[in-house]
Every structure is written in C-alpha cells, then in structure tokens.
Design a protein around this motif. Structure first.
Motif, PDB file in Angstrom:
ATOM      1  N   THR A   1     -33.476  26.343  37.700  1.00 35.40           N
ATOM      2  CA  THR A   1     -34.353  26.588  36.548  1.00 35.40           C
ATOM      3  C   THR A   1     -33.536  26.788  35.288  1.00 35.40           C
ATOM      4  O   THR A   1     -33.842  26.223  34.233  1.00 35.40           O
ATOM      5  CB  THR A   1     -35.233  27.830  36.806  1.00 35.40           C
ATOM      6  N   VAL A   2     -32.488  27.582  35.381  1.00 36.41           N
ATOM      7  CA  VAL A   2     -31.626  27.836  34.226  1.00 36.41           C
ATOM      8  C   VAL A   2     -30.942  26.538  33.789  1.00 36.41           C
ATOM      9  O   VAL A   2     -30.916  26.196  32.610  1.00 36.41           O
ATOM     10  CB  VAL A   2     -30.583  28.928  34.544  1.00 36.41           C
TER      11      VAL A   2
ATOM     12  N   ARG B   1     -32.560  30.852  41.224  1.00 36.73           N
ATOM     13  CA  ARG B   1     -33.083  30.379  39.946  1.00 36.73           C
ATOM     14  C   ARG B   1     -32.087  29.533  39.163  1.00 36.73           C
ATOM     15  O   ARG B   1     -32.332  29.185  38.027  1.00 36.73           O
ATOM     16  CB  ARG B   1     -33.556  31.559  39.110  1.00 36.73           C
ATOM     17  N   TRP B   2     -30.956  29.166  39.772  1.00 38.50           N
ATOM     18  CA  TRP B   2     -29.951  28.391  39.058  1.00 38.50           C
ATOM     19  C   TRP B   2     -30.517  27.054  38.579  1.00 38.50           C
ATOM     20  O   TRP B   2     -30.264  26.618  37.456  1.00 38.50           O
ATOM     21  CB  TRP B   2     -28.714  28.150  39.913  1.00 38.50           C
TER      22      TRP B   2
ATOM     23  N   THR C   1     -29.800  36.136  42.908  1.00 39.90           N
ATOM     24  CA  THR C   1     -30.765  35.608  41.949  1.00 39.90           C
ATOM     25  C   THR C   1     -32.056  35.155  42.616  1.00 39.90           C
ATOM     26  O   THR C   1     -32.949  34.655  41.954  1.00 39.90           O
ATOM     27  CB  THR C   1     -30.189  34.426  41.145  1.00 39.90           C
TER      28      THR C   1
ATOM     29  N   THR D   1     -36.435  35.880  41.815  1.00 39.76           N
ATOM     30  CA  THR D   1     -37.375  35.283  40.867  1.00 39.76           C
ATOM     31  C   THR D   1     -38.207  34.216  41.589  1.00 39.76           C
ATOM     32  O   THR D   1     -37.997  33.024  41.405  1.00 39.76           O
ATOM     33  CB  THR D   1     -36.616  34.653  39.679  1.00 39.76           C
TER      34      THR D   1
ATOM     35  N   SER E   1     -33.299  23.992  32.131  1.00 43.11           N
ATOM     36  CA  SER E   1     -33.816  24.378  30.813  1.00 43.11           C
ATOM     37  C   SER E   1     -32.918  23.909  29.676  1.00 43.11           C
ATOM     38  O   SER E   1     -33.366  23.807  28.545  1.00 43.11           O
ATOM     39  CB  SER E   1     -34.008  25.893  30.733  1.00 43.11           C
TER      40      SER E   1
ATOM     41  N   CYS F   1     -34.423  33.938  31.958  1.00 43.54           N
ATOM     42  CA  CYS F   1     -33.957  34.602  33.176  1.00 43.54           C
ATOM     43  C   CYS F   1     -32.720  35.426  32.836  1.00 43.54           C
ATOM     44  O   CYS F   1     -31.864  34.981  32.071  1.00 43.54           O
ATOM     45  CB  CYS F   1     -33.595  33.571  34.243  1.00 43.54           C
ATOM     46  N   CYS F   2     -32.643  36.592  33.404  1.00 37.84           N
ATOM     47  CA  CYS F   2     -31.464  37.429  33.163  1.00 37.84           C
ATOM     48  C   CYS F   2     -30.233  36.742  33.732  1.00 37.84           C
ATOM     49  O   CYS F   2     -30.251  36.231  34.847  1.00 37.84           O
ATOM     50  CB  CYS F   2     -31.628  38.786  33.816  1.00 37.84           C
ATOM     51  N   CYS F   3     -29.170  36.727  32.971  1.00 38.25           N
ATOM     52  CA  CYS F   3     -27.929  36.089  33.400  1.00 38.25           C
ATOM     53  C   CYS F   3     -26.750  36.966  33.003  1.00 38.25           C
ATOM     54  O   CYS F   3     -26.856  37.789  32.098  1.00 38.25           O
ATOM     55  CB  CYS F   3     -27.770  34.721  32.734  1.00 38.25           C
TER      56      CYS F   3
ATOM     57  N   GLY G   1     -36.187  29.012  31.266  1.00 39.28           N
ATOM     58  CA  GLY G   1     -34.930  29.112  32.006  1.00 39.28           C
ATOM     59  C   GLY G   1     -34.000  30.130  31.408  1.00 39.28           C
ATOM     60  O   GLY G   1     -33.421  30.967  32.092  1.00 39.28           O
ATOM     61  N   MET G   2     -33.864  30.082  30.093  1.00 40.24           N
ATOM     62  CA  MET G   2     -32.946  31.001  29.435  1.00 40.24           C
ATOM     63  C   MET G   2     -33.497  32.421  29.378  1.00 40.24           C
ATOM     64  O   MET G   2     -32.776  33.358  29.096  1.00 40.24           O
ATOM     65  CB  MET G   2     -32.613  30.518  28.026  1.00 40.24           C
TER      66      MET G   2
END
Length: 102
Positions: free
Chosen positions: A81-82, A78-79, A62, A65, A85, A29-31, A26-27
C-alpha cells in the motif's frame, strides 16, 4: 489492494479490489525511517548483516493494518500500500496488460 474474499463478497468487487485514489492512503500509514552512518565499509557490513535479520520482523509488525478505505484487505503487510501510493509508473511500465476500453 486486494479485497479479502468472504461469503458476501461478489466477483466484481474482488476484481476491483480496494481502490485508494489519493497518495495519503499509503503515506498516511505510520512509518519509520532510520539512517545510519558507519565509520567504514566493515562497520557498514556489520550493520547490514544485523539489520537484514531484523527486517522481516519489522515488516511483520506492519500487519496491524487489515482495513484500508473501510474495506477488509487481503494482505499480510502494508508495504504494498505504501509503495503503490508513490508509484507513478504507467500501467505499461508496471507490466500490466493494456486497457482495452481506452
């Protein structure tokens, strides 16, 4: 994460979903996080009102992904997932039914 249903996906795989066993999934992923400092409450409200309109657009961006852990995910963004995580709550605290196998 939920697994995308297609003609070759069996029910057991769908029930299991996509299992990501490390926080990095999760982390990784680009944020982008931005912090604003306003002069007063009026400027804060002004910023909030403008950002509240842009937030759904940023969230929709987002959607780039669709593949997680080598599997095609059935999610729009992908929220989840982030957020999952770093969610350290117990299944009970998340409102999930108790595990009968334990």
């Amino acid at each position: 994460a939920p697994l995308l249903r297609d003609a070759k996906t069996d029910a057991a795989e769908l029930a299991r979903g996509i299992e990501m066993d490390a926080m990095a999934y999760g982390m990784g992923c680009c944020c982008l996080q931005v912090t604003f400092q306003a002069r007063d409450i009026d400027e804060s409200r002004h910023l909030y009102d403008h950002l509240a309109v842009l937030a759904p657009v940023m969230l929709a961006l987002t959607a780039a992904t669709p593949v997680l852990h080598g599997r095609l995910a059935d999610t729009d963004v992908r929220w989840a997932t982030v957020a999952a995580s770093v969610d350290d709550r117990t299944p009970f605290e998340r409102g999930e039914p108790p595990d009968e196998s334990a």
